[in-house]
Design an enzyme around this catalytic site. Structure first.
Site, PDB file in Angstrom:
ATOM      1  N   ASP A  21      -8.085  52.256 -20.196  1.00 25.11           N
ATOM      2  CA  ASP A  21      -8.696  51.706 -18.988  1.00 25.11           C
ATOM      3  C   ASP A  21     -10.151  52.162 -18.908  1.00 25.11           C
ATOM      4  O   ASP A  21     -10.426  53.360 -18.912  1.00 25.11           O
ATOM      5  CB  ASP A  21      -7.902  52.212 -17.770  1.00 25.11           C
ATOM      6  CG  ASP A  21      -8.549  51.804 -16.456  1.00 25.11           C
ATOM      7  OD1 ASP A  21      -9.318  50.821 -16.462  1.00 25.11           O
ATOM      8  OD2 ASP A  21      -8.283  52.463 -15.438  1.00 25.11           O
ATOM      9  N   ASN A  23     -12.416  51.160 -16.406  1.00 23.43           N
ATOM     10  CA  ASN A  23     -13.079  51.139 -15.090  1.00 23.43           C
ATOM     11  C   ASN A  23     -12.279  51.787 -13.970  1.00 23.43           C
ATOM     12  O   ASN A  23     -12.556  51.583 -12.793  1.00 23.43           O
ATOM     13  CB  ASN A  23     -13.430  49.691 -14.715  1.00 23.43           C
ATOM     14  CG  ASN A  23     -12.189  48.830 -14.578  1.00 23.43           C
ATOM     15  OD1 ASN A  23     -11.093  49.254 -14.958  1.00 23.43           O
ATOM     16  ND2 ASN A  23     -12.345  47.643 -14.034  1.00 23.43           N
ATOM     17  N   ASP A  25      -9.280  51.333 -12.720  1.00 22.50           N
ATOM     18  CA  ASP A  25      -8.331  50.630 -11.837  1.00 22.50           C
ATOM     19  C   ASP A  25      -6.876  50.871 -12.270  1.00 22.50           C
ATOM     20  O   ASP A  25      -5.957  50.273 -11.715  1.00 22.50           O
ATOM     21  CB  ASP A  25      -8.650  49.129 -11.757  1.00 22.50           C
ATOM     22  CG  ASP A  25      -8.434  48.413 -13.071  1.00 22.50           C
ATOM     23  OD1 ASP A  25      -8.138  49.085 -14.092  1.00 22.50           O
ATOM     24  OD2 ASP A  25      -8.555  47.170 -13.109  1.00 22.50           O
ATOM     25  N   ASP A  29      -7.918  47.603 -20.478  1.00 24.45           N
ATOM     26  CA  ASP A  29      -8.753  46.409 -20.488  1.00 24.45           C
ATOM     27  C   ASP A  29      -9.509  46.263 -21.810  1.00 24.45           C
ATOM     28  O   ASP A  29      -9.426  47.130 -22.682  1.00 24.45           O
ATOM     29  CB  ASP A  29      -9.733  46.439 -19.300  1.00 24.45           C
ATOM     30  CG  ASP A  29     -10.379  47.808 -19.148  1.00 24.45           C
ATOM     31  OD1 ASP A  29     -10.901  48.321 -20.156  1.00 24.45           O
ATOM     32  OD2 ASP A  29     -10.322  48.381 -18.041  1.00 24.45           O
ATOM     33  N   ASP A  98      -2.099  36.771 -29.657  1.00 25.01           N
ATOM     34  CA  ASP A  98      -0.723  36.433 -29.335  1.00 25.01           C
ATOM     35  C   ASP A  98      -0.707  34.990 -28.831  1.00 25.01           C
ATOM     36  O   ASP A  98      -1.442  34.646 -27.898  1.00 25.01           O
ATOM     37  CB  ASP A  98      -0.208  37.383 -28.245  1.00 25.01           C
ATOM     38  CG  ASP A  98       1.254  37.725 -28.418  1.00 25.01           C
ATOM     39  OD1 ASP A  98       2.030  36.790 -28.672  1.00 25.01           O
ATOM     40  OD2 ASP A  98       1.614  38.908 -28.290  1.00 25.01           O
ATOM     41  N   ASP A 200       4.709  34.012 -30.359  1.00 27.74           N
ATOM     42  CA  ASP A 200       5.784  34.469 -29.496  1.00 27.74           C
ATOM     43  C   ASP A 200       6.985  33.521 -29.545  1.00 27.74           C
ATOM     44  O   ASP A 200       6.822  32.301 -29.426  1.00 27.74           O
ATOM     45  CB  ASP A 200       5.221  34.512 -28.062  1.00 27.74           C
ATOM     46  CG  ASP A 200       6.117  35.235 -27.087  1.00 27.74           C
ATOM     47  OD1 ASP A 200       6.246  36.448 -27.212  1.00 27.74           O
ATOM     48  OD2 ASP A 200       6.668  34.565 -26.193  1.00 27.74           O
ATOM     49  N   GLU A 255       7.369  35.353 -34.431  1.00 31.49           N
ATOM     50  CA  GLU A 255       8.469  36.135 -33.878  1.00 31.49           C
ATOM     51  C   GLU A 255       9.720  35.269 -33.957  1.00 31.49           C
ATOM     52  O   GLU A 255       9.809  34.226 -33.300  1.00 31.49           O
ATOM     53  CB  GLU A 255       8.185  36.527 -32.419  1.00 31.49           C
ATOM     54  CG  GLU A 255       9.209  37.519 -31.904  1.00 31.49           C
ATOM     55  CD  GLU A 255       9.237  37.655 -30.388  1.00 31.49           C
ATOM     56  OE1 GLU A 255       9.715  38.684 -29.901  1.00 31.49           O
ATOM     57  OE2 GLU A 255       8.812  36.727 -29.684  1.00 31.49           O
ATOM     58  N   HIS A 327       6.100  46.255 -28.352  1.00 29.83           N
ATOM     59  CA  HIS A 327       6.094  46.383 -26.898  1.00 29.83           C
ATOM     60  C   HIS A 327       7.443  46.038 -26.264  1.00 29.83           C
ATOM     61  O   HIS A 327       7.603  46.155 -25.052  1.00 29.83           O
ATOM     62  CB  HIS A 327       4.995  45.484 -26.326  1.00 29.83           C
ATOM     63  CG  HIS A 327       5.271  44.036 -26.577  1.00 29.83           C
ATOM     64  ND1 HIS A 327       5.300  43.491 -27.848  1.00 29.83           N
ATOM     65  CD2 HIS A 327       5.575  43.012 -25.736  1.00 29.83           C
ATOM     66  CE1 HIS A 327       5.598  42.204 -27.764  1.00 29.83           C
ATOM     67  NE2 HIS A 327       5.764  41.887 -26.491  1.00 29.83           N
ATOM     68  N   ASP A 328       8.384  45.564 -27.064  1.00 30.63           N
ATOM     69  CA  ASP A 328       9.711  45.228 -26.550  1.00 30.63           C
ATOM     70  C   ASP A 328      10.778  46.215 -27.012  1.00 30.63           C
ATOM     71  O   ASP A 328      11.964  46.013 -26.731  1.00 30.63           O
ATOM     72  CB  ASP A 328      10.130  43.827 -27.046  1.00 30.63           C
ATOM     73  CG  ASP A 328       9.236  42.722 -26.536  1.00 30.63           C
ATOM     74  OD1 ASP A 328       8.697  42.850 -25.422  1.00 30.63           O
ATOM     75  OD2 ASP A 328       9.066  41.717 -27.264  1.00 30.63           O
TER      76      ASP A 328
HETATM   77  C1  GLC Z   1       8.639  37.749 -26.649  1.00 29.87           C
HETATM   78  C2  GLC Z   1       7.695  38.849 -26.211  1.00 29.87           C
HETATM   79  C3  GLC Z   1       8.226  39.469 -24.946  1.00 29.87           C
HETATM   80  C4  GLC Z   1       8.269  38.396 -23.877  1.00 29.87           C
HETATM   81  C5  GLC Z   1       9.047  37.177 -24.338  1.00 29.87           C
HETATM   82  C6  GLC Z   1       8.751  35.996 -23.468  1.00 29.87           C
HETATM   83  O1  GLC Z   1       9.871  38.227 -27.004  1.00 29.87           O
HETATM   84  O2  GLC Z   1       7.528  39.770 -27.251  1.00 29.87           O
HETATM   85  O3  GLC Z   1       7.461  40.564 -24.524  1.00 29.87           O
HETATM   86  O4  GLC Z   1       8.836  38.910 -22.716  1.00 29.87           O
HETATM   87  O5  GLC Z   1       8.722  36.775 -25.653  1.00 29.87           O
HETATM   88  O6  GLC Z   1       7.450  35.533 -23.679  1.00 29.87           O
HETATM   89 CA    CA Z   2      -9.195  48.555 -16.135  1.00 31.76          CA
END
Ligand code: GLC
Ligand code: CA
Length: 554
Positions: A21, A23, A25, A29, A98, A200, A255, A327-328
């Site tokens: 981050d 700034n 908040d 970013d 993405d 995705d 994916e 991230h999942d």
């Molecule tokens: C993919 C992404 C996930 C998202 C899902 C819907 O699996 O990696 O984070 O919630 O698609 O877009």
């Molecule tokens: Ca920020």
């Protein structure tokens, strides 16, 4: 096998909200990313996969996009993006965007038009159906985030399909106008100079025409057989390749949850003219007690069987991604290693060795290179993720499973484990923000942080640095043929890689106990490329320490 830059690259995934981050908040970013490019350069990665930064109401943290050609206000401006892109390029780092085009946000202009009662050009941009008698949804499908996959829209007086949240309506890819809109948008980004797309849930874009009830698992029916690897998915990707991808020197990764080896050869075959590589989940798939929710570890023999299948069956035919984390997914050191103070570092390095010596393009998820761990959740208020929050409602609050039973599963698997802020240093909030972070910082940041690791040659960070450098030095790591040894062993993961005269032996102890291992004769005089303990003689029978890993080259 063709040699290409994206087979040789190492990719680093950034989840911008939690990265840095700039700034105060409390939200990561673009300027924060730009400020940390030197850190990534030092790590040695080639490509950044940037999780979505587009305009979004953030129902699913940016995976619900309301304008593909604008930047989310919280993340900055298009000027900030351009600056980040050119600063990355100046350091020889590529940026992969993405691409979330199975669905948009319900706040996207197309959906706002599509749901109108009167006829509009956007009428067939989404998947609309009449309900069944008695105000019932068109079929029994459940969405990935809980509840029915259909939502009744008062305005249009019909149901629309949403395989994810109701704020993520699925686009109708059978409509050629939709495909052209997506291709035009992709071209716009390519012209800007980006270096590729991570796509995705791209395996879900084509749905069957008739939509029968699915097999019930839990409360709802499974849409899988009708929506995943659907009838036209390969036609649409070939069209995308012809109209956009083939015109640029970019990389693409799809994916493709639930993909089989046979399907993967179509998506990412050497000559299939669709995508460069798949990103599949078989080795991290829950098949849990409660849907994906689970607190049991996969037996090592099973993990080896799955990973080895992908190594051998795609060899020379198609290309795969290598990853433990994203991230999942929960943090790998907590999931497959040991996050106790005694073994955290060694097991994190062991897991990295096991993965980075395989064939495929490796992905490092932010913080993985520091050995970041799962978060010690205490109450439901600690969670931010829509999937986790909904799952608790659907499984526990409904009374189907007790809190005691479900809680450990949720804590182990929740996506929020991956989404706590990157731990930059030992100052307040781990140096991620000067404000209040949008999600709590893991309290272990005083011990686990980048500032400490960068200057410590024995750190997890420096070990990743070395693994990345080795991949660049030895083609056998990228292109060698894989063979699994000791398939039944529940403690050791051992394999070889072979290219022309070179042969690698990779030995990883997945257990917290010492293990005996006989080094094959042919490696008697081999050189040790890397090890997560003190190097020694690797001859005859060696006693491997808990979570020890080493790699020999002859
Ligand atoms: C993919 C992404 C996930 C998202 C899902 C819907 O699996 O990696 O984070 O919630 O698609 O877009
Ligand atoms: Ca920020």
């Amino acid at each position: 096998m063709k040699r290409t830059w994206w087979k040789e690259a190492v990719i680093y995934q950034i989840y911008p909200r939690s990265f840095m981050d700039s700034n105060g908040d409390g939200i990561g970013d673009l300027k924060g990313i730009t400020a940390k490019l030197d850190y990534l350069k030092e790590l040695g990665i080639d490509v950044i996969w940037l999780s979505p930064v587009y305009q979004s109401p953030n129902d699913d943290n940016g995976y619900d996009i309301s304008d593909y050609q604008a930047i989310m206000e919280e993340f900055g401006t298009m000027e900030d993006f351009d600056e980040m892109l050119s600063e990355a390029h100046a350091r020889g780092i590529k940026i992969v965007m993405d691409l979330v085009v199975n669905h948009t946000s319900d706040e996207h202009r197309w959906f706002v038009e599509s749901r109108k009662a009167e006829d509009t050009p956007y009428r067939d941009y989404y998947i609309w159906r009449e309900g069944k008698e008695g105000n019932q949804p068109p079929n029994n499908w459940g969405s990935c985030f809980g509840g029915s996959a259909w939502k009744y829209d008062e305005q249009r007086q019909m149901y629309y399909l949403h395989l994810f949240s109701p704020k993520q309506p699925d686009l109708n890819w059978d409509n050629p106008k939709v495909r052209q809109e997506v291709f035009d948008m992709m071209t716009w980004w390519c012209e800007k100079g980006i270096d590729g797309f991570r796509m995705d849930v791209i395996s879900m874009i084509s749905k069957t025409k008739d939509m029968p009830d699915g097999k019930v698992n839990g409360l709802y029916g499974d849409f899988g057989p009708y929506c995943v690897h659907g009838p036209h998915v390969h036609d649409y990707l070939k069209e995308m390749n012809e109209k956009v991808l083939s015109r640029y020197d970019i990389m693409t990764v799809g994916e493709t949850s639930g993909v089989t080896v046979e399907e993967a050869k179509k998506y990412a075959g050497e000559d299939s003219h669709e995508l460069n590589m798949v990103f599949q989940f078989e080795h991290v798939d829950g098949h849990g007690k409660y849907g994906k929710w689970n607190d049991e570890r996969m037996p090592l023999s099973k993990l080896k069987e799955i990973m080895s299948k992908w190594q051998t069956e795609l060899y020379g035919k198609a290309w795969n991604s290598l990853f433990w984390d994203n991230h999942d997914q929960p943090r790998v050191v907590s999931r497959f290693g040991n996050d106790s103070p005694e073994y955290r570092e060694r097991s994190a390095k062991m897991l990295a060795t096991c993965l980075h010596m395989m064939q495929g393009t490796p992905y490092i998820y932010q913080g993985e290179e520091l050995g970041m761990t799962n978060y010690p959740f205490e109450t439901m208020a600690d969670f931010r993720d829509i999937e986790s929050v909904n799952a608790y409602k659907e499984w526990c609050e409904s009374g189907r499973v007790s809190h005691e039973e479900f809680w450990p599963c949720l804590c182990l698997i929740s996506r929020d484990n991956a989404r706590t802020p990157v731990q930059w240093n030992d100052t307040e909030n781990a140096g991620f923000t000067t404000g209040t972070p949008w999600i709590k910082v893991n309290p272990n940041y005083k011990e686990i942080n980048a500032a400490a690791e960068v200057k410590n040659p024995a750190s997890v960070f420096c070990y990743y640095q070395k693994l990345i450098a080795l991949r660049k030095q030895y083609p056998v790591i990228v292109y060698g043929k894989y063979t699994l040894l000791l398939p039944e062993d529940e403690n050791l993961f051992v394999y070889t890689r072979e290219l022309e005269e070179d042969k690698l032996l990779v030995v990883c102890n997945f257990s917290s106990a010492e293990q005996a291992f006989s080094v094959p004769e042919e490696f008697a005089d081999a050189e040790c490329l890397i090890s997560n303990t003190e190097e020694r003689e690797y001859e005859g029978t060696v006693a491997l320490k808990p979570y020890e890993a080493f790699v020999l080259l002859r």
